[in-house]
Design a protein around this motif. Sequence first.
Motif, PDB file in Angstrom:
ATOM      1  N   LEU A 170       0.741  -1.389  -0.066  1.00  0.00           N
ATOM      2  CA  LEU A 170      -0.155  -0.069   0.000  1.00  0.00           C
ATOM      3  C   LEU A 170       0.904   1.381   0.042  1.00  0.00           C
ATOM      4  O   LEU A 170       0.649   2.356  -0.715  1.00  0.00           O
ATOM      5  N   CYS A 171       1.929   1.307   0.768  1.00  0.00           N
ATOM      6  CA  CYS A 171       2.895   2.325   0.663  1.00  0.00           C
ATOM      7  C   CYS A 171       3.495   2.356  -0.438  1.00  0.00           C
ATOM      8  O   CYS A 171       3.758   3.539  -1.195  1.00  0.00           O
ATOM      9  N   GLU A 172       3.751   1.370  -1.259  1.00  0.00           N
ATOM     10  CA  GLU A 172       4.491   1.262  -2.543  1.00  0.00           C
ATOM     11  C   GLU A 172       3.344   1.904  -3.709  1.00  0.00           C
ATOM     12  O   GLU A 172       3.786   3.008  -4.398  1.00  0.00           O
ATOM     13  N   LEU A 173       2.157   1.579  -3.421  1.00  0.00           N
ATOM     14  CA  LEU A 173       1.206   2.162  -4.354  1.00  0.00           C
ATOM     15  C   LEU A 173       0.958   3.564  -4.214  1.00  0.00           C
ATOM     16  O   LEU A 173       0.857   4.133  -5.313  1.00  0.00           O
ATOM     17  N   ALA A 174       0.912   3.978  -2.910  1.00  0.00           N
ATOM     18  CA  ALA A 174       0.743   5.302  -2.664  1.00  0.00           C
ATOM     19  C   ALA A 174       1.853   6.164  -3.313  1.00  0.00           C
ATOM     20  O   ALA A 174       1.753   7.379  -3.521  1.00  0.00           O
ATOM     21  N   GLY A 175       2.956   5.795  -3.356  1.00  0.00           N
ATOM     22  CA  GLY A 175       4.215   6.443  -3.793  1.00  0.00           C
ATOM     23  C   GLY A 175       4.377   6.707  -5.523  1.00  0.00           C
ATOM     24  O   GLY A 175       5.116   7.200  -5.862  1.00  0.00           O
ATOM     25  N   LEU A 176       3.541   5.778  -6.136  1.00  0.00           N
ATOM     26  CA  LEU A 176       3.433   5.652  -7.467  1.00  0.00           C
ATOM     27  C   LEU A 176       2.817   6.902  -8.143  1.00  0.00           C
ATOM     28  O   LEU A 176       1.788   7.245  -7.887  1.00  0.00           O
ATOM     29  N   PRO A 177       3.285   7.408  -9.208  1.00  0.00           N
ATOM     30  CA  PRO A 177       2.646   8.678  -9.883  1.00  0.00           C
ATOM     31  C   PRO A 177       1.375   8.044 -10.501  1.00  0.00           C
ATOM     32  O   PRO A 177       1.497   6.913 -11.132  1.00  0.00           O
ATOM     33  N   ARG A 178       0.554   8.935 -10.905  1.00  0.00           N
ATOM     34  CA  ARG A 178      -0.569   8.699 -11.507  1.00  0.00           C
ATOM     35  C   ARG A 178      -0.340   7.828 -13.078  1.00  0.00           C
ATOM     36  O   ARG A 178      -1.305   7.350 -13.611  1.00  0.00           O
ATOM     37  N   ASN A 179       0.856   8.582 -13.636  1.00  0.00           N
ATOM     38  CA  ASN A 179       1.197   8.176 -14.918  1.00  0.00           C
ATOM     39  C   ASN A 179       2.178   6.987 -15.098  1.00  0.00           C
ATOM     40  O   ASN A 179       2.676   6.621 -16.193  1.00  0.00           O
ATOM     41  N   ALA A 180       2.161   6.229 -13.800  1.00  0.00           N
ATOM     42  CA  ALA A 180       2.748   4.959 -13.942  1.00  0.00           C
ATOM     43  C   ALA A 180       2.376   3.758 -14.954  1.00  0.00           C
ATOM     44  O   ALA A 180       1.152   3.985 -15.451  1.00  0.00           O
ATOM     45  N   ASP A 181       3.181   3.106 -15.164  1.00  0.00           N
ATOM     46  CA  ASP A 181       2.804   1.792 -16.100  1.00  0.00           C
ATOM     47  C   ASP A 181       1.367   1.139 -15.346  1.00  0.00           C
ATOM     48  O   ASP A 181       1.522   0.881 -13.973  1.00  0.00           O
ATOM     49  N   THR A 182       0.417   1.032 -15.810  1.00  0.00           N
ATOM     50  CA  THR A 182      -1.011   0.781 -15.215  1.00  0.00           C
ATOM     51  C   THR A 182      -0.552  -0.730 -14.931  1.00  0.00           C
ATOM     52  O   THR A 182      -1.421  -1.170 -13.904  1.00  0.00           O
ATOM     53  N   ARG A 183       0.137  -1.664 -15.414  1.00  0.00           N
ATOM     54  CA  ARG A 183       0.420  -3.082 -15.023  1.00  0.00           C
ATOM     55  C   ARG A 183       1.108  -2.842 -13.407  1.00  0.00           C
ATOM     56  O   ARG A 183       0.781  -3.735 -12.537  1.00  0.00           O
ATOM     57  N   ASP A 184       1.958  -1.920 -13.272  1.00  0.00           N
ATOM     58  CA  ASP A 184       2.734  -1.685 -12.083  1.00  0.00           C
ATOM     59  C   ASP A 184       1.848  -1.264 -11.132  1.00  0.00           C
ATOM     60  O   ASP A 184       1.814  -1.780  -9.942  1.00  0.00           O
ATOM     61  N   ILE A 185       0.689  -0.338 -11.421  1.00  0.00           N
ATOM     62  CA  ILE A 185      -0.119   0.074 -10.336  1.00  0.00           C
ATOM     63  C   ILE A 185      -1.112  -0.996 -10.104  1.00  0.00           C
ATOM     64  O   ILE A 185      -1.354  -1.283  -8.886  1.00  0.00           O
ATOM     65  N   ARG A 186      -1.615  -1.773 -11.012  1.00  0.00           N
ATOM     66  CA  ARG A 186      -2.535  -2.857 -10.793  1.00  0.00           C
ATOM     67  C   ARG A 186      -2.056  -4.154  -9.997  1.00  0.00           C
ATOM     68  O   ARG A 186      -2.464  -4.556  -9.082  1.00  0.00           O
ATOM     69  N   ASP A 187      -0.603  -4.216 -10.266  1.00  0.00           N
ATOM     70  CA  ASP A 187       0.193  -5.021  -9.510  1.00  0.00           C
ATOM     71  C   ASP A 187       0.307  -4.905  -7.902  1.00  0.00           C
ATOM     72  O   ASP A 187       0.111  -5.579  -7.016  1.00  0.00           O
ATOM     73  N   ALA A 188       0.794  -3.559  -7.754  1.00  0.00           N
ATOM     74  CA  ALA A 188       0.999  -3.169  -6.266  1.00  0.00           C
ATOM     75  C   ALA A 188      -0.369  -3.123  -5.618  1.00  0.00           C
ATOM     76  O   ALA A 188      -0.564  -3.381  -4.516  1.00  0.00           O
ATOM     77  N   PHE A 189      -1.453  -2.795  -6.402  1.00  0.00           N
ATOM     78  CA  PHE A 189      -2.995  -2.718  -6.027  1.00  0.00           C
ATOM     79  C   PHE A 189      -3.352  -4.184  -5.405  1.00  0.00           C
ATOM     80  O   PHE A 189      -3.720  -4.441  -4.427  1.00  0.00           O
ATOM     81  N   GLU A 190      -3.109  -5.032  -6.124  1.00  0.00           N
ATOM     82  CA  GLU A 190      -3.531  -6.426  -5.955  1.00  0.00           C
ATOM     83  C   GLU A 190      -2.853  -6.976  -4.961  1.00  0.00           C
ATOM     84  O   GLU A 190      -3.059  -7.523  -3.867  1.00  0.00           O
ATOM     85  N   GLN A 191      -1.343  -6.658  -4.801  1.00  0.00           N
ATOM     86  CA  GLN A 191      -0.497  -6.960  -3.690  1.00  0.00           C
ATOM     87  C   GLN A 191      -1.231  -6.288  -2.283  1.00  0.00           C
ATOM     88  O   GLN A 191      -1.087  -7.083  -1.448  1.00  0.00           O
TER      89      GLN A 191
END
Length: 150
Positions: free
Chosen positions: A55-76
């Motif tokens: 959740l900390c990692e996800l909160a630190g990602l920018p809005r324009n990060a790769d959607t797969r990275d965002i999705r993977d961090a969210f699911e984790q």
Amino acid sequence: MGAAGTAPEPESSPQRGPALLGEVACRYQAGEIYSEDLPMLAAEALAAGLDTPALCELAGLPRNADTRDIRDAFEQALSEAGIELPDPGLARRHALRRLAARLLHGEIAPADLASDDWWETEAETAEERSFVSLLPAVRVPRVHQVRAGA
């Protein structure tokens, strides 16, 4: 203000974080939340008291990060919080219930109900079936192609 001029207690609590993240998971699965919105929503869940490494990692990602990275961090983050991503049908039924509540509270007009394919939702309860039966079936007309010379 609280008693004797003290500041009011913050509204966030450890229980609010998981509930917020569970709601986000449901709305994400129903297509109401986009991947680029997840980092900010993760920050809100952190502020509400939920704290996991993903959740900390996800909160630190920018809005324009790769959607797969965002999705993977969210699911984790969901996994670390013990929250399952709901199946799309269940998420859609929850969205239908939120839609009914918004209509009831005057947040949307009846005409707004025609903006989606709610009539395709697999309702399971009598209340859901009744509500879906009231919704207009908005079907996009098929455009017939005209061949040159026809």
